[in-house]
Design a protein around this motif. Structure first.
Motif, short mmCIF file in Angstrom:
data_model
loop_
_atom_site.label_atom_id
_atom_site.label_comp_id
_atom_site.label_asym_id
_atom_site.label_seq_id
_atom_site.Cartn_x
_atom_site.Cartn_y
_atom_site.Cartn_z
N SER A 9 0.85 -1.19 0.00
CA SER A 9 0.00 0.00 0.00
C SER A 9 0.88 1.23 0.00
N PRO A 10 0.32 2.37 -0.40
CA PRO A 10 1.08 3.61 -0.20
C PRO A 10 1.29 3.79 1.30
N SER A 11 2.43 4.38 1.66
CA SER A 11 2.75 4.60 3.07
C SER A 11 1.60 5.35 3.76
N GLY A 12 1.14 4.83 4.90
CA GLY A 12 0.10 5.53 5.65
C GLY A 12 -1.29 4.98 5.39
N ALA A 13 -1.41 3.94 4.56
CA ALA A 13 -2.75 3.41 4.26
C ALA A 13 -3.21 2.39 5.30
N GLY A 14 -2.39 2.10 6.29
CA GLY A 14 -2.81 1.23 7.38
C GLY A 14 -2.30 -0.19 7.30
N GLN A 102 7.55 -2.85 -6.05
CA GLN A 102 8.77 -3.34 -6.72
C GLN A 102 9.12 -4.72 -6.19
N GLY A 103 9.04 -4.87 -4.85
CA GLY A 103 9.32 -6.16 -4.21
C GLY A 103 8.32 -7.21 -4.65
N THR A 104 7.05 -6.80 -4.77
CA THR A 104 6.00 -7.74 -5.17
C THR A 104 6.28 -8.29 -6.56
N LYS A 105 6.70 -7.39 -7.46
CA LYS A 105 7.00 -7.83 -8.84
C LYS A 105 8.10 -8.89 -8.83
N LYS A 106 9.16 -8.61 -8.04
CA LYS A 106 10.29 -9.55 -8.03
C LYS A 106 9.90 -10.86 -7.35
N LYS A 117 -1.70 -11.64 -3.75
CA LYS A 117 -1.24 -10.24 -3.73
C LYS A 117 -2.39 -9.28 -3.47
N ILE A 118 -2.28 -8.57 -2.35
CA ILE A 118 -3.36 -7.66 -1.95
C ILE A 118 -2.81 -6.23 -1.87
N PHE A 119 -3.55 -5.31 -2.48
CA PHE A 119 -3.13 -3.90 -2.47
C PHE A 119 -4.14 -3.11 -1.63
N ILE A 120 -3.65 -2.43 -0.61
CA ILE A 120 -4.55 -1.66 0.26
C ILE A 120 -4.46 -0.18 -0.13
N LEU A 121 -5.62 0.43 -0.34
CA LEU A 121 -5.63 1.85 -0.71
C LEU A 121 -6.32 2.67 0.37
N PRO A 122 -5.84 3.87 0.62
CA PRO A 122 -6.60 4.77 1.50
C PRO A 122 -7.81 5.28 0.71
N TYR A 150 2.90 8.37 -3.32
CA TYR A 150 1.54 7.79 -3.42
C TYR A 150 1.09 7.72 -4.87
N GLU A 151 1.28 8.84 -5.61
CA GLU A 151 0.85 8.89 -7.01
C GLU A 151 1.52 7.78 -7.81
N ASN A 152 2.78 7.56 -7.54
CA ASN A 152 3.53 6.55 -8.25
C ASN A 152 3.09 5.13 -7.84
N ASP A 153 2.92 4.95 -6.51
CA ASP A 153 2.54 3.62 -5.99
C ASP A 153 1.23 3.13 -6.59
N ILE A 154 0.22 4.03 -6.63
CA ILE A 154 -1.11 3.53 -7.01
C ILE A 154 -1.19 3.15 -8.50
N LYS A 155 -0.18 3.56 -9.27
CA LYS A 155 -0.16 3.14 -10.68
C LYS A 155 -0.02 1.62 -10.81
N HIS A 156 0.43 0.98 -9.76
CA HIS A 156 0.78 -0.44 -9.86
C HIS A 156 -0.31 -1.37 -9.34
N TRP A 157 -1.51 -0.81 -9.08
CA TRP A 157 -2.58 -1.62 -8.51
C TRP A 157 -2.90 -2.84 -9.37
N SER A 158 -2.73 -2.73 -10.71
CA SER A 158 -3.16 -3.84 -11.56
C SER A 158 -2.23 -5.05 -11.47
#
Ligand code: 5GP
Length: 191
Positions: A9-14, A102-106, A117-122, A150-158
């Motif tokens: 998740s982006p930093s701070g999303a819990g 990045q780590g998830t991809k590798k 693989k779970i992505f948490i969004l605020p 954050y803007e960069n992180d959320i591009k990778h949700w797919s």
């Protein structure tokens, strides 16, 4: 081997709260403790939250192929140690990875891990900013850096199997529990 679950998740999303809650509620779930060159925050403990090491030590570990994956995030190194994860697998634990995209991809390249693989969004960016300020861990400059990231992180949700919105912690946690339980049920029905 148990289950391998990535929570990004982006930093701070819990995410950190949720990973801790999972391992507290389910004794068979352990959080993979990463290595980092980031300085510990006041509430963090070496060997519990992270293995805190200096840049030299980290670069040595890279040379020795000690990591499944490693990445530079906010000017610091972070990495997932193969040895630590193998130890958890040997004891049949389910492992939760609190790592970035990045780590998830590798890590996904290791097919034998069968990652969930779970992505948490605020809920939105303003809520994220409020959380980053309220948790009081970072100075203004770092908060701004994390918001930009954050803007960069959320591009990778797919790249993920599931997207969960953390509007309130309880329902976000329940959704993640449901995802894990449904994977467990599926696996049991194959045996
Ligand atoms: P923080 O400094 O807030 O603890 O973590 C910053 C980011 O680094 C978070 O998105 C976290 O998930 C990620 N992270 C933590 N450990 C690792 C790791 O071992 N590998 C990768 N790629 N990211 C990590």
């Amino acid at each position: 081997m148990g289950f391998n679950i990535v929570l990004s998740s982006p930093s701070g999303a819990g995410k950190t709260t949720i990973t801790k809650k999972l391992s507290q509620k389910y004794p068979n779930i352990k959080v993979s403790i990463s290595h980092t060159t980031r300085k510990p925050r006041p509430n963090e403990i070496d060997g519990v939250d992270y293995h805190f090491v200096d840049v030299n030590e980290f670069e040595n570990l890279i040379k020795k192929n000690n990591f499944y994956e490693h990445a530079k995030i906010f000017d610091n190194y972070y990495g997932t140690s193969i040895n630590s994860v193998n130890k958890l697998h040997e004891q049949n634990y389910d492992v939760v990875f609190d790592i970035d995209w990045q780590g998830t991809k590798k890590l996904s390249e290791y097919k034998e891990l069968n990652l969930i693989k779970i992505f948490i969004l605020p809920p939105d960016k303003s809520e994220l900013k409020a959380r980053l300020i309220n948790r009081n861990q970072d100075n203004n400059q770092t908060v701004e850096k994390r918001l930009k990231q954050y803007e960069n992180d959320i591009k990778h949700w797919s790249d993920y199997d599931y997207i969960v919105i953390n509007k309130d912690l309880e329902s976000c946690f329940n959704q993640i529990e449901k995802i894990i339980k449904s994977h467990k049920r599926k696996k049991m029905s194959f045996i």
